[in-house]
Design a protein around this motif. Structure first.
Motif, PDB file in Angstrom:
ATOM      1  N   UNK A 191      57.458   6.115 -22.878  1.00  0.00           N
ATOM      2  CA  UNK A 191      58.341   6.811 -21.940  1.00  0.00           C
ATOM      3  C   UNK A 191      58.052   8.309 -21.915  1.00  0.00           C
ATOM      4  N   UNK A 192      57.782   8.898 -23.092  1.00  0.00           N
ATOM      5  CA  UNK A 192      57.465  10.311 -23.149  1.00  0.00           C
ATOM      6  C   UNK A 192      56.167  10.637 -22.430  1.00  0.00           C
ATOM      7  N   UNK A 193      55.170   9.767 -22.588  1.00  0.00           N
ATOM      8  CA  UNK A 193      53.903   9.959 -21.900  1.00  0.00           C
ATOM      9  C   UNK A 193      54.098   9.828 -20.394  1.00  0.00           C
ATOM     10  N   UNK A 194      54.803   8.798 -19.975  1.00  0.00           N
ATOM     11  CA  UNK A 194      55.041   8.611 -18.536  1.00  0.00           C
ATOM     12  C   UNK A 194      55.796   9.789 -17.935  1.00  0.00           C
ATOM     13  N   UNK A 195      56.701  10.371 -18.700  1.00  0.00           N
ATOM     14  CA  UNK A 195      57.465  11.511 -18.165  1.00  0.00           C
ATOM     15  C   UNK A 195      56.550  12.694 -17.877  1.00  0.00           C
ATOM     16  N   UNK A 196      55.441  12.820 -18.638  1.00  0.00           N
ATOM     17  CA  UNK A 196      54.472  13.899 -18.371  1.00  0.00           C
ATOM     18  C   UNK A 196      53.698  13.642 -17.080  1.00  0.00           C
ATOM     19  N   UNK A 197      53.669  12.391 -16.659  1.00  0.00           N
ATOM     20  CA  UNK A 197      53.076  12.033 -15.368  1.00  0.00           C
ATOM     21  C   UNK A 197      54.133  12.007 -14.258  1.00  0.00           C
ATOM     22  N   UNK A 198      55.355  12.421 -14.600  1.00  0.00           N
ATOM     23  CA  UNK A 198      56.477  12.409 -13.657  1.00  0.00           C
ATOM     24  C   UNK A 198      56.786  10.983 -13.187  1.00  0.00           C
ATOM     25  N   UNK A 199      56.709  10.036 -14.119  1.00  0.00           N
ATOM     26  CA  UNK A 199      56.956   8.633 -13.804  1.00  0.00           C
ATOM     27  C   UNK A 199      57.999   8.042 -14.749  1.00  0.00           C
ATOM     28  N   UNK A 211      55.721   3.084 -13.078  1.00  0.00           N
ATOM     29  CA  UNK A 211      54.417   2.732 -13.635  1.00  0.00           C
ATOM     30  C   UNK A 211      54.091   1.265 -13.372  1.00  0.00           C
ATOM     31  N   UNK A 212      55.071   0.400 -13.583  1.00  0.00           N
ATOM     32  CA  UNK A 212      54.865  -1.024 -13.357  1.00  0.00           C
ATOM     33  C   UNK A 212      54.481  -1.276 -11.894  1.00  0.00           C
ATOM     34  N   UNK A 213      55.151  -0.583 -10.987  1.00  0.00           N
ATOM     35  CA  UNK A 213      54.880  -0.772  -9.562  1.00  0.00           C
ATOM     36  C   UNK A 213      53.510  -0.226  -9.167  1.00  0.00           C
ATOM     37  N   UNK A 214      53.107   0.895  -9.766  1.00  0.00           N
ATOM     38  CA  UNK A 214      51.880   1.572  -9.359  1.00  0.00           C
ATOM     39  C   UNK A 214      50.660   1.125 -10.146  1.00  0.00           C
ATOM     40  N   UNK A 215      50.838   0.316 -11.158  1.00  0.00           N
ATOM     41  CA  UNK A 215      49.740  -0.038 -12.057  1.00  0.00           C
ATOM     42  C   UNK A 215      48.642  -0.821 -11.335  1.00  0.00           C
ATOM     43  N   UNK A 216      47.415  -0.664 -11.810  1.00  0.00           N
ATOM     44  CA  UNK A 216      46.261  -1.337 -11.217  1.00  0.00           C
ATOM     45  C   UNK A 216      46.489  -2.835 -11.102  1.00  0.00           C
ATOM     46  N   UNK A 217      46.084  -3.384  -9.970  1.00  0.00           N
ATOM     47  CA  UNK A 217      46.234  -4.824  -9.762  1.00  0.00           C
ATOM     48  C   UNK A 217      45.333  -5.624 -10.684  1.00  0.00           C
ATOM     49  N   UNK A 218      44.296  -4.963 -11.228  1.00  0.00           N
ATOM     50  CA  UNK A 218      43.341  -5.670 -12.079  1.00  0.00           C
ATOM     51  C   UNK A 218      43.842  -5.838 -13.498  1.00  0.00           C
ATOM     52  N   UNK A 219      44.918  -5.135 -13.864  1.00  0.00           N
ATOM     53  CA  UNK A 219      45.417  -5.186 -15.235  1.00  0.00           C
ATOM     54  C   UNK A 219      46.304  -6.408 -15.443  1.00  0.00           C
ATOM     55  N   UNK A 220      46.017  -7.132 -16.501  1.00  0.00           N
ATOM     56  CA  UNK A 220      46.881  -8.264 -16.852  1.00  0.00           C
ATOM     57  C   UNK A 220      48.223  -7.744 -17.356  1.00  0.00           C
ATOM     58  N   UNK A 221      49.257  -8.531 -17.132  1.00  0.00           N
ATOM     59  CA  UNK A 221      50.590  -8.206 -17.627  1.00  0.00           C
ATOM     60  C   UNK A 221      51.044  -6.814 -17.194  1.00  0.00           C
ATOM     61  N   UNK A 222      51.281  -6.599 -15.911  1.00  0.00           N
ATOM     62  CA  UNK A 222      51.667  -5.267 -15.428  1.00  0.00           C
ATOM     63  C   UNK A 222      52.976  -4.759 -16.005  1.00  0.00           C
ATOM     64  N   UNK A 223      53.821  -5.669 -16.512  1.00  0.00           N
ATOM     65  CA  UNK A 223      55.114  -5.253 -17.047  1.00  0.00           C
ATOM     66  C   UNK A 223      55.093  -5.065 -18.556  1.00  0.00           C
ATOM     67  N   UNK A 224      53.910  -5.095 -19.150  1.00  0.00           N
ATOM     68  CA  UNK A 224      53.787  -4.895 -20.593  1.00  0.00           C
ATOM     69  C   UNK A 224      52.676  -3.905 -20.931  1.00  0.00           C
ATOM     70  N   UNK A 225      52.870  -3.220 -22.044  1.00  0.00           N
ATOM     71  CA  UNK A 225      51.780  -2.483 -22.677  1.00  0.00           C
ATOM     72  C   UNK A 225      51.233  -3.400 -23.757  1.00  0.00           C
TER      73      UNK A 225
END
Length: 316
Positions: free
Chosen positions: A104-112, A117-131
């Motif tokens: 969350x802290x990292x995403x906040x530096x991206x203003x997200x 992030x889940x919505x904008x994440x690459x379509x090629x990445x598996x499990x878009x709702x997980x790290x």
């Protein structure tokens, strides 16, 4: 025929996403297990949630978990860490806790926010709702953590984790976020090495070179890890170059730049590299993002690259 810049990038990425500089001390931290986030262990053979299998979205460090069914998932469901049952329960929980607490802290530096992030994440990445994390014996103690598009790899031996764990994880999570925001289905990073490292340096709060020392290094020439020399302070100059852009335009503009790259990659009309080696997607996004210099004048990538030292010299 000489290999293309794209091929050189692929080779470099196969060895590790960005060849990050990690400075670790000899002292280790041992947080109490009561400080770990809560969660449960699962077996992918029961749940069907197997580790990502697309080799091109992994690296040498992160692909070692492809056949590991055991994983620990945090109660929030946002983080999963895969690895061999030979590693301690503590290592699984510690890695999951670091990812859960830092994202969350990292995403906040991206203003997200996480939902953005889940919505904008690459379509090629598996499990878009997980790290996704991976306990990987391929990650040396000198690096400790290494990110790819699909996963973040940790050295699996918790007793060897450095005192600077939080800062290193934040740096690698910045790479993880970058890659997921900046490419749609490209098989290699579209970001210049200096930009990827410079943004991660700023996000993680790593040391940055003083502006008056800008003549000591030419960061924008380091388009890939292969271009970079062994000068240890080059990472501080990558941070300086990136910070100039962010200071003039704001963090949100840098995130929009990444998202524009993903759109161009999805469009498919901007493959390959320009004459100086950067991906066409990066240069086109940079020039279309309406970025400005410190005097609020339009800044093209070509001018930033050719006038870098003049710009920095007049900015203080």
């Amino acid at each position: 025929m000489a290999p293309s810049k794209a091929m050189l990038m692929i080779i470099a990425l196969a060895l590790g996403l960005t060849g990050c500089k990690v400075t670790t001390s000899d002292s280790h931290h041992y947080p109490d297990s009561d400080d770990f986030v809560s969660g449960l262990f699962y077996d992918a053979r029961d749940t069907g949630r197997h580790y990502p299998a697309s080799a091109w979205s992994l690296t040498t460090y992160t692909e070692v978990c492809r056949n590991e069914p055991l994983y620990f998932e945090t109660d929030s469901g946002r983080v999963r860490v895969y690895g061999s049952p030979a590693y301690s329960e503590t290592s699984f929980r510690a890695a999951a806790s670091e990812l859960e607490r830092r994202i969350d802290g990292v995403l906040s530096r991206f203003q997200l926010r996480w939902s953005d992030f889940v919505e904008d994440r690459s379509s090629a990445a598996s499990y878009p709702r997980q790290v996704i994390g991976c306990l990987s014996p391929e990650v040396p103690h000198s690096e400790f953590v290494s990110a790819s598009l699909a996963a973040v790899a940790f050295n699996p031996y918790f007793g060897q984790w450095p005192y600077e764990t939080g800062q290193i994880v934040a740096h690698e999570l910045a790479h993880f976020v970058q890659e997921n925001l900046s490419r749609y289905d490209a098989s290699y990073s579209l970001l210049p090495y200096w930009f990827a490292e410079g943004q991660s340096v700023v996000v993680a709060g790593d040391p940055i070179a003083p502006v008056y020392q800008h003549y000591d290094y030419d960061p924008l020439w380091d388009v890939t890890p292969i271009d970079a020399g062994n000068t240890p302070y080059r990472f501080e100059h990558y941070g300086l170059a990136y910070r100039y852009l962010e200071k003039a335009n704001g963090a949100l503009a840098m995130t929009v730049l990444l998202e524009m790259m993903q759109l161009l990659d999805w469009d498919g009309g901007f493959h390959g590299e320009v004459s100086t080696g950067e991906s066409r997607a990066f240069v086109e996004a940079f020039n279309s993002a309406g970025l400005v210099d410190h005097r609020n004048n339009y800044l093209s990538f070509q001018r930033f690259r050719s006038d870098y030292h003049d710009l920095l010299n007049s900015s203080y």
